[in-house]
Design a protein around this motif. Structure first.
Motif, mmCIF file in Angstrom:
data_model
loop_
_atom_site.group_PDB
_atom_site.id
_atom_site.type_symbol
_atom_site.label_atom_id
_atom_site.label_comp_id
_atom_site.label_asym_id
_atom_site.label_seq_id
_atom_site.Cartn_x
_atom_site.Cartn_y
_atom_site.Cartn_z
ATOM 1 N N GLU A 5 5.180 25.732 -16.086
ATOM 2 C CA GLU A 5 3.821 25.444 -15.645
ATOM 3 C C GLU A 5 3.706 23.974 -15.232
ATOM 4 O O GLU A 5 4.300 23.097 -15.857
ATOM 5 N N PRO A 6 2.940 23.666 -14.172
ATOM 6 C CA PRO A 6 2.748 22.272 -13.772
ATOM 7 C C PRO A 6 1.947 21.517 -14.828
ATOM 8 O O PRO A 6 1.042 22.073 -15.451
ATOM 9 N N ASP A 7 2.274 20.251 -15.019
ATOM 10 C CA ASP A 7 1.539 19.465 -16.008
ATOM 11 C C ASP A 7 0.896 18.216 -15.426
ATOM 12 O O ASP A 7 0.352 17.396 -16.147
ATOM 13 N N ASN A 8 0.959 18.053 -14.102
ATOM 14 C CA ASN A 8 0.369 16.880 -13.472
ATOM 15 C C ASN A 8 -0.594 17.296 -12.365
ATOM 16 O O ASN A 8 -0.292 18.198 -11.591
ATOM 17 N N PRO A 9 -1.758 16.645 -12.275
ATOM 18 C CA PRO A 9 -2.658 16.914 -11.145
ATOM 19 C C PRO A 9 -2.140 16.221 -9.887
ATOM 20 O O PRO A 9 -1.564 15.146 -9.956
ATOM 21 N N TYR A 10 -2.334 16.854 -8.718
ATOM 22 C CA TYR A 10 -1.878 16.282 -7.468
ATOM 23 C C TYR A 10 -3.069 16.167 -6.513
ATOM 24 O O TYR A 10 -3.879 17.071 -6.411
ATOM 25 N N THR A 11 -3.132 15.041 -5.808
ATOM 26 C CA THR A 11 -4.188 14.869 -4.815
ATOM 27 C C THR A 11 -3.948 15.804 -3.636
ATOM 28 O O THR A 11 -4.864 16.428 -3.114
ATOM 29 N N ILE A 12 -2.693 15.888 -3.209
ATOM 30 C CA ILE A 12 -2.318 16.798 -2.133
ATOM 31 C C ILE A 12 -1.551 17.955 -2.751
ATOM 32 O O ILE A 12 -0.607 17.748 -3.512
ATOM 33 N N GLY A 13 -1.934 19.143 -2.409
ATOM 34 C CA GLY A 13 -1.238 20.298 -2.954
ATOM 35 C C GLY A 13 -1.494 20.489 -4.431
ATOM 36 O O GLY A 13 -0.578 20.751 -5.214
ATOM 37 N N SER A 14 -2.743 20.377 -4.848
ATOM 38 C CA SER A 14 -3.068 20.495 -6.273
ATOM 39 C C SER A 14 -2.796 21.898 -6.793
ATOM 40 O O SER A 14 -3.051 22.878 -6.106
ATOM 41 N N PRO A 15 -2.288 22.002 -8.042
ATOM 42 C CA PRO A 15 -2.106 23.326 -8.633
ATOM 43 C C PRO A 15 -3.405 23.965 -9.094
ATOM 44 O O PRO A 15 -3.416 25.142 -9.439
ATOM 45 N N ASP A 16 -4.475 23.191 -9.100
ATOM 46 C CA ASP A 16 -5.728 23.692 -9.668
ATOM 47 C C ASP A 16 -6.762 24.000 -8.598
ATOM 48 O O ASP A 16 -6.911 23.270 -7.618
ATOM 49 N N LEU A 17 -7.481 25.099 -8.815
ATOM 50 C CA LEU A 17 -8.573 25.507 -7.936
ATOM 51 C C LEU A 17 -9.878 24.993 -8.531
ATOM 52 O O LEU A 17 -10.146 25.194 -9.716
ATOM 53 N N SER A 18 -10.679 24.332 -7.723
ATOM 54 C CA SER A 18 -11.923 23.762 -8.236
ATOM 55 C C SER A 18 -12.874 24.857 -8.701
ATOM 56 O O SER A 18 -12.793 26.007 -8.260
ATOM 57 N N ASP A 19 -13.782 24.489 -9.596
ATOM 58 C CA ASP A 19 -14.764 25.450 -10.096
ATOM 59 C C ASP A 19 -15.609 26.014 -8.960
ATOM 60 O O ASP A 19 -15.925 27.212 -8.948
ATOM 61 N N ASP A 20 -15.982 25.158 -8.011
ATOM 62 C CA ASP A 20 -16.821 25.613 -6.895
ATOM 63 C C ASP A 20 -16.100 26.648 -6.035
ATOM 64 O O ASP A 20 -16.683 27.670 -5.650
ATOM 65 N N ARG A 21 -14.836 26.402 -5.731
ATOM 66 C CA ARG A 21 -14.086 27.347 -4.908
ATOM 67 C C ARG A 21 -13.814 28.640 -5.662
ATOM 68 O O ARG A 21 -13.851 29.728 -5.085
ATOM 69 N N ALA A 22 -13.549 28.516 -6.949
ATOM 70 C CA ALA A 22 -13.327 29.723 -7.755
ATOM 71 C C ALA A 22 -14.594 30.565 -7.823
ATOM 72 O O ALA A 22 -14.549 31.796 -7.707
ATOM 73 N N ASP A 23 -15.736 29.907 -7.990
ATOM 74 C CA ASP A 23 -16.999 30.641 -8.057
ATOM 75 C C ASP A 23 -17.336 31.280 -6.712
ATOM 76 O O ASP A 23 -17.865 32.395 -6.663
ATOM 77 N N ALA A 24 -17.023 30.581 -5.623
ATOM 78 C CA ALA A 24 -17.278 31.142 -4.298
ATOM 79 C C ALA A 24 -16.410 32.370 -4.067
ATOM 80 O O ALA A 24 -16.866 33.373 -3.496
ATOM 81 N N THR A 25 -15.159 32.309 -4.501
ATOM 82 C CA THR A 25 -14.273 33.476 -4.398
ATOM 83 C C THR A 25 -14.829 34.638 -5.204
ATOM 84 O O THR A 25 -14.877 35.782 -4.729
ATOM 85 N N ALA A 26 -15.264 34.338 -6.423
ATOM 86 C CA ALA A 26 -15.809 35.382 -7.291
ATOM 87 C C ALA A 26 -17.053 36.002 -6.682
ATOM 88 O O ALA A 26 -17.232 37.227 -6.697
ATOM 89 N N ALA A 27 -17.940 35.169 -6.143
ATOM 90 C CA ALA A 27 -19.184 35.671 -5.564
ATOM 91 C C ALA A 27 -18.903 36.587 -4.372
ATOM 92 O O ALA A 27 -19.545 37.629 -4.212
ATOM 93 N N ALA A 28 -17.927 36.210 -3.553
ATOM 94 C CA ALA A 28 -17.627 36.995 -2.355
ATOM 95 C C ALA A 28 -17.050 38.361 -2.715
ATOM 96 O O ALA A 28 -17.489 39.389 -2.186
ATOM 97 N N VAL A 29 -16.074 38.379 -3.615
ATOM 98 C CA VAL A 29 -15.456 39.662 -3.944
ATOM 99 C C VAL A 29 -16.398 40.530 -4.776
ATOM 100 O O VAL A 29 -16.381 41.758 -4.661
ATOM 101 N N LEU A 30 -17.244 39.897 -5.603
ATOM 102 C CA LEU A 30 -18.196 40.679 -6.385
ATOM 103 C C LEU A 30 -19.222 41.343 -5.477
ATOM 104 O O LEU A 30 -19.570 42.520 -5.667
ATOM 105 N N SER A 31 -19.704 40.616 -4.478
ATOM 106 C CA SER A 31 -20.671 41.185 -3.542
ATOM 107 C C SER A 31 -20.087 42.401 -2.833
ATOM 108 O O SER A 31 -20.742 43.447 -2.709
#
Length: 256
Positions: free
Chosen positions: A123-149
Motif C-alpha cells: 500500500e502507498p504511504d506517501n501523498p503525492y501532488t501529481i498522481g495522488s493515490p487518494d480520491l478526494s471526498d468531493d470526487r468520491a461523493d460525486a461518484t456515489a451520487a451519480a451511480v446512486l441516482s
C-alpha cells in the motif's frame, strides 16, 4: 507494448496479486453497499405507491401493457426519491475511495516492479501532488451520487415492472425485488471500476508513463466494445477509454 490480452484463467507474475486484490475489492464493496442499501430501505412501504398507480390505471388493464409498467415505475420512483439514502451514498463513496487507492497501488506496482514478481502489493504511504493515490471526498461523493441516482432509476423500473405484472401481491413483489439490491450491486461495480481505473491512471501519470493499453480478460465473454478498445491500443494517458466500458467490465489499463 505488452501483450494486451490478460488471460484471467492463467494469470502470471504481477497480474496475479493485482487481480486477486481487485476481485476482493469488488466483493467487499458489494457486501458493504448492499448492507447499507437494506438498512436505508428498512421500513419502506410501497402501499401508497400501489394505490396511486391504481387510481390512474385501475385493475382493468393487462400487466403486459407498457404504459402500465411505466406508471408503476414512476410511482415507485417517487417513493424512493422521498427517502434519505445516507448510508448507501456513504458506502458507495467509501468504496470509490478504497478502489482508487487500490488502483493506484496496482498501477504503481505495474510500473515499478518486475513483471514476473507475483508477491503481494504494498500500500502507498506517501501523498503525492501529481498522481495522488487518494480520491478526494468531493470526487468520491460525486461518484456515489451519480451511480446512486442511476441505480434508483433502474430499481424503480425493475420494481415497477414487478408491481405491474404481479397477479396477487404487487406491493410485496416490488419490495422483494428492491430488497435484493440487484441494481445497487451494479452501481457498486461501476463505482469501484471507475475509481480503480482512475487510480491506475494517477499512478501512471505520477511515474511519467506516456501511454497505456486496454487489456481484455481474454476469454469468450469479452464483448465487441472491449475487444475494440484493446485493438485500438495504445492510447495517451488522457485519451484512453474510461473504465469500465460497461457494468461488470473486467478490463484493465496497463502502461505501454
Amino acid at each position: 507494448m505488452p501483450d494486451a490480452t490478460l488471460q484471467l484463467r492463467n494469470l502470471k507474475g504481477i497480474w496475479r496479486p493485482v487481480y486477486a486484490r481487485r476481485l476482493a475489492l469488488h466483493a467487499t464493496a458489494d457486501a458493504v453497499v448492499i448492507a447499507a442499501w437494506r438498512a436505508d430501505l428498512h421500513g419502506l412501504n410501497l402501499a401508497p405507491a400501489v394505490d396511486a398507480w391504481r387510481l390512474v390505471f385501475g385493475e382493468a388493464l393487462t400487466p403486459a401493457e407498457r404504459h402500465r409498467r411505466q406508471a408503476a415505475a414512476q410511482a415507485v420512483a417517487a417513493t424512493l426519491a422521498a427517502r434519505n439514502w445516507r448510508r448507501t451514498r456513504a458506502a458507495l463513496a467509501l468504496a470509490a475511495q478504497r478502489a482508487h487507492r487500490a488502483g493506484w497501488t496496482a498501477g504503481h506496482a505495474l510500473v515499478t516492479r518486475d513483471e514476473a514478481d507475483d508477491s503481494d502489493l504494498d500500500e502507498p504511504d506517501n501523498p503525492y501532488t501529481i498522481g495522488s493515490p487518494d480520491l478526494s471526498d468531493d470526487r468520491a461523493d460525486a461518484t456515489a451520487a451519480a451511480v446512486l441516482s442511476s441505480a434508483l432509476t433502474a430499481s424503480a423500473t425493475r420494481a415497477g415492472r414487478a408491481m405491474a405484472d404481479s397477479a396477487e401481491d404487487p406491493e410485496g413483489d416490488a419490495e422483494e425485488l428492491l430488497a435484493a439490491g440487484l441494481d445497487l450491486e451494479l452501481a457498486a461495480d461501476v463505482a469501484v471500476s471507475a475509481s480503480y481505473g482512475a487510480g491506475m491512471l494517477a499512478a501512471y501519470l505520477g511515474a511519467g508513463a506516456q501511454a497505456v493499453v486496454w487489456m481484455t480478460a481474454g476469454d469468450a465473454r469479452v464483448c465487441n466494445l472491449c475487444q475494440g478498445n484493446e485493438d485500438d491500443s495504445p492510447y495517451s494517458l488522457l485519451g484512453a477509454p474510461s473504465l469500465p466500458a460497461h457494468a461488470r467490465c473486467r478490463c484493465c489499463l496497463a502502461p505501454a
